[in-house]
Design a protein around this motif. Structure first.
Motif, PDB file in Angstrom:
ATOM      1  N   GLY A   1     -22.551 -16.140   2.475  1.00  0.00           N
ATOM      2  CA  GLY A   1     -22.634 -15.232   1.459  1.00  0.00           C
ATOM      3  C   GLY A   1     -21.483 -14.015   1.718  1.00  0.00           C
ATOM      4  N   TYR A   2     -21.694 -13.549   2.781  1.00  0.00           N
ATOM      5  CA  TYR A   2     -20.617 -12.476   3.041  1.00  0.00           C
ATOM      6  C   TYR A   2     -19.003 -13.046   3.196  1.00  0.00           C
ATOM      7  N   TYR A   3     -19.118 -14.194   3.910  1.00  0.00           N
ATOM      8  CA  TYR A   3     -17.827 -14.965   3.891  1.00  0.00           C
ATOM      9  C   TYR A   3     -17.133 -15.302   2.644  1.00  0.00           C
ATOM     10  N   HIS A   4     -17.906 -15.619   1.737  1.00  0.00           N
ATOM     11  CA  HIS A   4     -17.578 -16.372   0.449  1.00  0.00           C
ATOM     12  C   HIS A   4     -16.998 -14.979  -0.387  1.00  0.00           C
ATOM     13  N   GLN A   5     -18.019 -14.188  -0.416  1.00  0.00           N
ATOM     14  CA  GLN A   5     -17.566 -12.843  -1.066  1.00  0.00           C
ATOM     15  C   GLN A   5     -16.185 -12.063  -0.761  1.00  0.00           C
ATOM     16  N   ARG A   6     -16.117 -12.163   0.556  1.00  0.00           N
ATOM     17  CA  ARG A   6     -15.030 -11.461   1.171  1.00  0.00           C
ATOM     18  C   ARG A   6     -13.649 -12.356   0.752  1.00  0.00           C
ATOM     19  N   GLN A   7     -13.752 -13.744   0.967  1.00  0.00           N
ATOM     20  CA  GLN A   7     -12.662 -14.307   0.445  1.00  0.00           C
ATOM     21  C   GLN A   7     -12.414 -14.196  -1.154  1.00  0.00           C
ATOM     22  N   ASP A   8     -13.293 -14.078  -1.885  1.00  0.00           N
ATOM     23  CA  ASP A   8     -13.274 -14.016  -3.030  1.00  0.00           C
ATOM     24  C   ASP A   8     -12.428 -12.811  -3.711  1.00  0.00           C
ATOM     25  N   PHE A   9     -12.673 -11.486  -2.796  1.00  0.00           N
ATOM     26  CA  PHE A   9     -11.860 -10.247  -3.141  1.00  0.00           C
ATOM     27  C   PHE A   9     -10.467 -10.714  -2.787  1.00  0.00           C
ATOM     28  N   PHE A  10     -10.243 -11.696  -1.940  1.00  0.00           N
ATOM     29  CA  PHE A  10      -8.646 -11.565  -1.677  1.00  0.00           C
ATOM     30  C   PHE A  10      -8.240 -12.946  -2.061  1.00  0.00           C
ATOM     31  N   THR A  11      -8.828 -13.322  -3.485  1.00  0.00           N
ATOM     32  CA  THR A  11      -8.198 -14.565  -3.978  1.00  0.00           C
ATOM     33  C   THR A  11      -7.596 -14.309  -5.293  1.00  0.00           C
ATOM     34  N   LYS A  12      -6.493 -14.903  -5.410  1.00  0.00           N
ATOM     35  CA  LYS A  12      -5.591 -14.722  -6.732  1.00  0.00           C
ATOM     36  C   LYS A  12      -6.207 -15.661  -7.654  1.00  0.00           C
TER      37      LYS A  12
END
Length: 594
Positions: free
Chosen positions: A566-577
């Motif tokens: 969950g942490y990893y997915h959310q962090r990736q989502d923050f830096f997703t265009k």
């Protein structure tokens, strides 16, 4: 032939090698040895020169591999002269910085006698020249021969004989080869006959399984044995040495030769932890070389070692699997395929695992493994090899648990559950690297391991990217921690340490003891954001909290894994265009390790 074990399968592979004109495989009674120099003689036996046979490869000299009569020499076996090949101590009675000249003299005398005794039996003029040389040679005259400097190098290696102006070596002569073939099929004195455990027929049994196995990482460099008995405690019914595991002389030679050939070939060999893995099929297929790249390089995996044509094929295979396309590169779907894991054990070699399968089953299981590992954030063209995955479970390669590599390989090849130790080890590394740089703590490969273990071992539903509707609160706790950390980073640009450095490990194991505190800190941080980001971040945090009924006192291992994802997915989502405001599937811009 029954392929219930590795020895019959290796014997069949030997027959495949013998039938391949492109393979230089030693026949029964012969072996491949690394030859560093040659003694050039006149037909009269007069020495002409000592010449280099090693070849330049990069910055080092590599000995020439030749097929010679006999097997590798055992260390500590007393005076044991070879036949038309040996080291300078036997061939010439010369040894650099010799601490025991009397033993060197005894070795040369034994070598000379062995060849002189066969002079009447081997009718060949070149062999006679060698015998004349040995009879006339005085080791004290070595400095008078051209090239004697080669022999002054410590450990100068093995040498052979050659007649000046003649192609090939003396041991290649027809009369010499014919004699040695006849001598090889004659049972040695005291040899036993009995029923072979491999084929079931009565035959001459091997006292020692030779040639010795070379190329197993961290095993004895002089070679080790797969089957051997060196103490009375391991024997029974009065039998000695390998008679305790009766295998025919020809069968032992065949499987040992085939295994050595596999260990020499980097396209049929890989290293996983302390295990050396070899793999082959009943007939040539591209699957053999492809699997080497899927397992990973022998050396520590890095960008240079993985940038190869074979690795690109692996990446292409993984990409096809993720897109639901047919498997490519796995030809001959019904061809039997074998995978053997070996580990060093003093003078012997232990079988870590034995996995017989087919190329079709292998393709299906590898495809499932690739799908289980698929998670957002990977770099294009860099597939997650088994070696890279194992490296994420320990600080250094030597710290990888010895049995873990074999169990992981078994799970991948057989489609079984991953070992529980894999998930435990990677979560320990995540916690241990809490205060390390972002890329080390929860990298793409570590997130992939967690995802694969949760899917296969716990039958959990885990998506490739962010899932805002995931049913488990532990997943949303990880998302919440990522959102709180991002707020802190936005409020305090350039901050050296975040809440991750102080609270992440505790939050992922005992969330009830940490989250009330970090949520209070969040209220302080969010006030520093501009109005637009303040509103958006507040909405995000509230939407996440709405899916968490309570913060438990402790999370079991599998739910800790969900927290990390969950942490990893959310962090990736923050830096997703995102391509547009209504896009439902994010498009990765630059993957971010967290």
């Amino acid at each position: 032939m029954n392929h219930s074990g590795p020895i019959p399968a290796l014997m069949d592979y030997y027959q495949r090698l013998i039938g391949d004109p492109n393979q230089d495989v030693a026949p029964l009674g012969f072996s491949r040895q690394k030859i560093s120099f040659r003694v050039v003689l006149e037909l009269s036996g007069r020495p002409v020169a000592f010449q280099e046979t090693r070849q330049q490869e990069g910055k080092r000299l590599v000995p020439l591999s030749l097929t010679v009569p006999g097997q590798a020499k055992s260390s500590g076996a007393g005076i044991n002269p070879g036949f038309l090949w040996d080291n300078a101590q036997y061939l010439l009675g010369v040894k650099a910085d010799d601490p025991k000249p009397e033993r060197t003299q005894a070795a040369f005398t034994a070598f000379r006698k062995r060849h002189a005794d066969l002079l009447n039996e081997i009718q060949d003029e070149q062999y006679a020249a060698v015998c004349h040389f040995l009879e006339q040679w005085n080791p004290a005259d070595v400095a008078a021969v051209s090239g004697h400097e080669l022999l002054q190098e410590p450990g100068s290696g093995f040498g052979v004989f050659q007649i000046r102006g003649q192609a090939g070596y003396v041991h290649d002569r027809f009369a010499v080869q014919e004699y040695w073939r006849r001598a090889s099929v004659v049972p040695e004195q005291g040899a036993l006959q009995g029923q072979s455990l491999v084929c079931g027929r009565n035959t001459v049994l091997a006292r020692l399984h030779e040639p010795k196995i070379k190329g197993v990482f961290d095993a004895q460099s002089s070679g080790a044995v797969l089957v051997g008995f060196n103490a009375d405690a391991y024997t029974s019914y009065g039998k000695t040495q390998s008679y305790n595991a009766p295998v025919g002389q020809d069968e032992a030679f065949q499987y040992c030769t085939a295994l050595n050939k596999l260990l020499e070939d980097t396209t049929h060999r890989a290293r996983l932890g302390d295990a050396t893995v070899v793999f082959w099929s009943d007939r040539p297929t591209e699957t053999e070389s492809l699997l080497a790249a899927l397992f990973g390089a022998d050396a520590a995996a890095d960008t240079a070692s993985e940038d190869s044509t074979t690795t690109q094929r692996v990446a292409h295979f993984c990409d096809a699997v993720k897109r639901g396309l047919p498997h490519e590169g796995f030809d001959g779907t019904g061809v039997p395929f074998y995978i053997l894991g070996l580990s060093p054990n003093a003078a012997r070699i232990s079988v870590r695992f034995w996995l017989p399968t087919t190329t079709g089953e292998l393709a299906d299981h590898l495809a499932r493994h690739v799908r289980d590992l698929d998670v957002i954030g990977g770099r294009e063209g860099q597939p997650l090899t088994v070696r890279r995955l194992l490296m994420d479970t320990a600080r250094e390669a030597k710290d990888i648990p010895p049995q873990l590599a074999g169990e992981v390989a078994r799970a991948i090849i057989s489609g079984l559950r991953y070992p529980q130790a894999l998930l435990s080890a990677v979560i320990r590394r995540i916690r241990a690297d809490q205060t390390s740089s972002a890329g080390q703590m929860l990298s793409h490969s570590r997130a992939a391991i967690v995802k694969a273990c949760l899917i296969r071992n716990y039958q959990m539903e885990v998506t490739v990217a962010l899932n805002t509707d995931h049913p488990d609160p532990a997943y949303h706790m990880g998302r919440l921690f990522a959102a709180l950390e991002k707020t802190q980073e936005d409020a305090l640009p350039g901050i050296n340490k975040t809440i991750k450095d102080a609270y992440y490990s505790t939050a992922s194991t005992t969330p009830a003891s940490v989250f009330p505190r970090v949520i209070r800190l969040h209220q302080h941080h969010i006030e520093k954001l501009d109005r637009g980001r303040h509103i958006n971040r507040e909405r995000l945090v509230q939407s996440i909290i709405s899916q968490i009924t309570a913060f438990p006192a402790h999370l079991p291992l599998e739910r800790q894994g969900l927290f990390h994802l969950g942490y990893y997915h959310q962090r990736q989502d923050f830096f997703t265009k995102r391509e547009s405001t209504v896009a439902t599937t994010p498009t990765a811009e630059e993957p971010v390790n967290v």
